[in-house]
Design an enzyme around this catalytic site. Structure first.
Site, PDB file in Angstrom:
ATOM      1  N   GLU A   1       0.821  -1.206   0.000  1.00 22.41           N
ATOM      2  CA  GLU A   1       0.000   0.000   0.000  1.00 22.41           C
ATOM      3  C   GLU A   1       0.863   1.267   0.000  1.00 22.41           C
ATOM      4  O   GLU A   1       0.577   2.236   0.704  1.00 22.41           O
ATOM      5  CB  GLU A   1      -0.971  -0.011   1.194  1.00 22.41           C
ATOM      6  CG  GLU A   1      -1.936  -1.192   1.127  1.00 22.41           C
ATOM      7  CD  GLU A   1      -2.957  -1.229   2.254  1.00 22.41           C
ATOM      8  OE1 GLU A   1      -2.698  -0.637   3.318  1.00 22.41           O
ATOM      9  OE2 GLU A   1      -4.011  -1.846   2.059  1.00 22.41           O
TER      10      GLU A   1
ATOM     11  N   ASP B   1      -8.533  -8.901   3.689  1.00 23.55           N
ATOM     12  CA  ASP B   1      -8.221  -7.875   4.684  1.00 23.55           C
ATOM     13  C   ASP B   1      -9.246  -7.844   5.810  1.00 23.55           C
ATOM     14  O   ASP B   1     -10.044  -6.911   5.880  1.00 23.55           O
ATOM     15  CB  ASP B   1      -8.144  -6.507   3.992  1.00 23.55           C
ATOM     16  CG  ASP B   1      -7.538  -5.444   4.896  1.00 23.55           C
ATOM     17  OD1 ASP B   1      -6.918  -5.815   5.914  1.00 23.55           O
ATOM     18  OD2 ASP B   1      -7.679  -4.257   4.585  1.00 23.55           O
TER      19      ASP B   1
ATOM     20  N   GLU C   1     -12.274  -2.872  12.476  1.00 25.75           N
ATOM     21  CA  GLU C   1     -12.371  -2.082  11.249  1.00 25.75           C
ATOM     22  C   GLU C   1     -13.545  -2.497  10.377  1.00 25.75           C
ATOM     23  O   GLU C   1     -14.318  -1.661   9.923  1.00 25.75           O
ATOM     24  CB  GLU C   1     -11.058  -2.214  10.460  1.00 25.75           C
ATOM     25  CG  GLU C   1     -11.089  -1.474   9.131  1.00 25.75           C
ATOM     26  CD  GLU C   1      -9.751  -1.547   8.396  1.00 25.75           C
ATOM     27  OE1 GLU C   1      -8.820  -2.183   8.915  1.00 25.75           O
ATOM     28  OE2 GLU C   1      -9.659  -0.961   7.303  1.00 25.75           O
TER      29      GLU C   1
END
Lengths: 654, 654
Positions: free
Chosen positions: B272, B351, B379
């Site tokens: 990323e 993820d 998350e």
């Protein structure tokens, strides 16, 4: 100002003054800010190009005479005529002379040829204002300039006043040259920092006003309706409360102590979370009139925005229609607003989409002063990374007749644009977006002007003496760019389909299940919003005839607004003869092809355009193409997946 | 620590020590941080509950004896037995005694009843680490703690070290009590500020390490691979460059000067946008071994994250599959990593979605030390506004056998969680999310533990002496909450469908046309990602048998992962007997109903729970319900619009 320096000369390169600057000029006018500006412009031009300017001299052998008139072309108007080898500009005051001078500059050599019968020029709209959505300090999410795509603020740096106001002076000069006469310095979303411009920090505003005044521009401030509480420590902001009224009266008195020609206030109230009169059970007329009363003794105006809607809408509820909101809220108040209150209405019922119908609120309040608000900053039209010349769009709005042309009155009393300028060296991020700023001023002066003529005017001023290849190339790149942008983005007036938040790039469903009232209702059978009176939200019925009837039926609704007014099957045949789904595919392919062609044209102008400017535009074209392809592919894929109808021409849809 | 104060006692309220604190206790152990901690815990408990503790006394009439052993239950292990009225805990060191003490605390009165044959307890996984995604300073977009939903940082305030480390001490104590032995203090995305923790600011790290050491916890740092350039001014960070190696050696030497038991580095490289060895044409083994070599002389470890994939993927390209990336990148490197390098692999290939298959990389690198990374911070599982107990999910991961159970080896060498704790008074924002932190530690110690038993253990410790109504209520609210969350969010393993950026709340197409490689490919006919080897991306073939075969076919693929592995028509019949589309409708209605039931159960516990805690959870339930209904309605509407198939049970789908 020189052509070099920290910022681009835009439409006032020194070469644009060649015709005037080579003449013998007589200027007869009293001293005063705009008249002095005229004199300095003439003196600079003559010094550069070998002419001569005399102030208050006797008559003699002059090519150009500027002076007062016995007639009255209005505060800002001027007359122009040419007889016996002398061109004469008259005006009743310095502002008229200023606009007259820039008119002569625009005419160039034509101003000094042959004979010219007396013409009277006056602005059609009294108020021609730019609103800056300037946050003064850098906002953690929105940055320094909300929806700004041209660098930082012109007025503030790091939250403090810029010491050097040379750029503001140059900005004022550019605005005067296209006829803009008012600027609101700060964001309509007034946060804590900007709120204080009204009080503690009024000195910074006065300094800016001093710089803009010589260009005939009055300075305005956006204020928070809660100012008596936020700044004054009062327990209420109720517009009918005596202490609140006294607070505004006193605050306004102090503003005018500093800035004698202060323009007034701009207010976003009860809108997207901003405070407003609803909290006290008062109407928006009560709210606007509170500020109007405070401003009235000094000749100031309050611009009261009509952008009031429910931004916590339930997407499940198909009966609520955000497009109806402004009309529903404000038409019952017609006649209740003070004479120095101006209702500031966005041109369309939604929010600056690439295609919307003209708001039915405009024209529906005959006893209220109305200003139309457009958006020069390209929030929804490519954010100054895409070339998108908005002249034709604004012209369509300004030529709209709410009654279909029965009356001949003008659409509104003022035109306001959210500015697209910032501290970018090219002013507007995309150098070609300068054309939008220019066109805004010119169309506000003359809403009936042909936008293509305005475009050519801008091209000629910006590139004096441009060879035909350059002028034609620029015209080709810009003229159709709005329709090109429309083609590759949201189809047939349905709007949005943008990435939430920053609003750049496609997201077909990005606002589809949101509380913002911005839906397309696409399913496997069809797409669009039924806003008819017979079966939909009734929005179409907010228009007077003939428009109510035209919009009511898919048979008469213009193609480009079909999905704004109707939910139709993908197989619905447009007036163009194409089905809706095939229209979507075709326009998205065409839009990208047109953008590619524009890029190709631009590349061919490399030898004729200053290298830094050419490179900046070329770089933006790369991004525009990337983004346009992304729009094409996402929109096409989305509708192929949903409709199952293949492209009749067999092109690649992913 | 008292039960009142600035932060919640969580699973160590003083009442949890009642059984131990009322006893006559003998402690035989040398001085040293963890042993001293054991003594202080005992002394505090005995003072509170009338017991008595003797250190290094002679044998006598004791209820509980803790001391050294001649056996070796390992550095962290302990033995427990009870004979003739005396409970005995032995360990080879202070850390074992510490874990033994907390084990006795968990047993409560059971530890002092009857006889108990000698038991040996040792952690199944040597490394039981929490990673804090702490930005030290407040990041303009991500805030102070990236993906943090529990207030600010535990370690820093306003970018500076907290003077008062009492909260960190309390945190260390909580972690020790559930078996966690390592903490990485800062975000794996290492920005400029955090980079300096390694050098200039190592003193702040040392102060924290000093506070955590008494609880058996070693401190780690996330570092940027570019540190030799960013901090050292070198022109390269090439792992094979001599100067780079020397820089890391010297930097690491200085770290150990300050922190003799420093744990090591955590690295996110070539991931990323983070810098990494690819820039120099080097492998990730080269990169990891560079840091391993620097740490080796001091016994430190580098945790090297395997989260490497193309985050600029083209959504049009269906052949590229992000799920494949980690396996494709890393399996060729098996055997090349240094012995003190640990490859840190996310539990699933994507993820931290609510449902993913276990990553095929885990188990595919027999000659590499591997740690599995899970995400305690929620998350993608409700961001601590939704109750979502993750014990069962982690247990499923930890019990997964890559070869279907042929071998009996453990899945990995370590377990890492992204911490869900912050400076919130309840530590975790949602008070019930404390259960996740606790379960993480306990499952890392014993991956075979029954998560329901761990849940009941947490309930009993957190609410000592709770009446059955409270214990049963808490169990009911938490036990099924992960599956409830799964029901009302993305169906059948397809993942994502979240709002881009912040990842909270539904947006079915939010990542569908993005560069992130996270797609569901829903069209009017069907939905899901074909990852089979025969017709898809081949991801299923990354598994060993039997899983490769199981996942390859929709006939054998478990329902809950069907859309992760296959693109199927809406009418496809699941093993459950329902069609995919009806499953979507049913589970979304059920999920909301289950959340409503949980809220009802919680409301009924108001008389048994401390008011502030009860109110906090009740308030979160309101938001959870609002959000769950939004998920239900958006997902159902999306698929109704796309499929055209109505709900067989005729419920409202908008």
């Amino acid at each position: 100002m020189t052509d070099s320096g920290d910022f681009d000369a835009a439409w006032l390169p020194s070469a644009a003054f060649r015709a005037v600057g080579g003449r013998r000029v007589l200027m007869r006018a009293g001293a005063g800010p705009p008249a002095d500006t005229v004199h300095r412009e003439l003196a600079d031009a003559c010094e550069r190009f070998g002419g001569r300017v005399v102030r208050d001299g006797v008559d003699g052998d002059f090519d150009l005479v500027l002076g007062p008139t016995g007639d009255d072309p209005g505060d800002e108007g001027f007359t122009l005529e040419r007889r016996a080898g002398t061109t004469t500009v008259t005006a009743s005051g310095g502002r008229g002379l200023l606009y007259g001078l820039f008119h002569v500059v625009r005419l160039g050599e034509d101003a000094f040829r042959g004979e010219r019968a007396r013409e009277v020029h006056r602005p059609a709209l009294a108020s021609r204002m730019l609103d800056h959505w300037d946050n003064v300090a850098v906002h953690p999410v929105m940055g320094q300039v909300e929806r700004g795509y041209a660098g930082g603020s012109l007025f503030w740096a790091d939250g403090r006043a810029r010491g050097d106001l040379e750029r503001v002076r140059a900005y004022g000069r550019l605005l005067a040259a296209c006829g803009i006469n008012a600027v609101a310095l700060n964001n309509v979303n007034v946060h804590e920092t900007e709120a204080r411009l009204l009080t503690d920090r009024i000195g910074e505003v006065a300094a800016i006003a001093d710089v803009l005044r010589p260009y005939g521009i009055r300075t305005h401030l956006s204020v928070t309706f809660a100012a008596p509480m936020v700044l004054g420590g009062l327990p209420t902001a109720d517009p009918l409360d005596g202490a609140v009224r006294a607070w505004w009266a006193e605050a306004t008195r102090r503003v005018y102590e500093e800035i004698g020609d202060f323009g007034g206030y701009v207010v976003k109230a009860d809108s997207e979370g901003r405070p407003g009169p609803f909290a006290y059970g008062r109407s928006h007329a009560d709210g606007a009139n509170l500020l109007a009363a405070a401003l009235e003794p000094y000749g100031g105006t309050v611009h009261w925005r009509a952008f009031v809607y429910d931004h916590h809408q339930d997407w499940r509820d198909r009966s609520t229609d955000r497009a109806r909101a402004a009309y529903d809220h404000f038409t019952p108040l017609d006649g209740e607003f003070a004479p120095n209150a101006v209702l500031q209405v966005k041109h369309g019922p939604m929010d600056f989409q690439v295609r919307e119908p003209v708001s039915p609120l405009i024209g529906a309040m005959p006893r209220t002063r109305v200003a139309v608000e457009v958006q020069a900053t390209q929030e929804y039209t490519g954010q100054q990374r895409h070339v998108c010349w908005l002249g034709p769009m604004w012209s369509e709005v300004l030529r709209f007749r709410p009654d279909g042309g029965v009356s001949t009155g003008r659409l509104a009393d003022g035109l306001v644009a959210v500015s697209n300028a910032g501290d970018d060296p090219f002013w507007t991020g995309h150098p070609l977006a300068q054309a939008n700023l220019y066109a805004f001023g010119r169309l506000a002066w003359d809403p009936a002007a042909d936008p293509r003529a305005v475009l050519d005017e801008w091209i000629a001023l910006t590139h004096p003496g441009a060879p035909a290849r350059l002028a034609d190339g620029l015209h080709a790149v810009l003229d159709g760019s709005w329709r090109t942008y429309e083609k590759y983005t949201a189809p047939l007036g349905v709007g949005f389909m943008v990435q939430p938040g920053h609003h750049y790039g496609p997201s077909v469903d990005g606002y589809e299940y949101s509380p913002w009232g911005t839906y397309h209702f696409a399913d496997r059978d069809g797409v669009g919003v039924d806003r008819s009176t017979a079966t939909g939200t009734g929005y179409a019925g907010q228009y007077a005839e003939p428009w109510a009837g035209v919009y009511e039926s898919p048979d008469t609704c213009p193609d480009e607004l079909l999905l704004f007014f109707h939910h139709v099957p993908y197989g619905h045949v447009l007036h163009s003869g194409r089905t809706v789904i095939q229209h979507i595919y075709d326009t998205h392919f065409e839009g990208v092809e047109e953008a590619e062609e524009a890029r190709r044209v631009w590349a061919g102008l490399a030898d004729l355009v200053e290298p830094a400017r050419h490179a900046r535009v070329a770089e933006r074209f790369e991004e525009q193409l990337r983004s346009a392809r992304e729009w094409r592919d996402q929109v096409n894929s989305y509708f192929l997946r949903k409709s199952g109808v293949p492209d009749a021409r067999g092109r690649t849809v992913h």
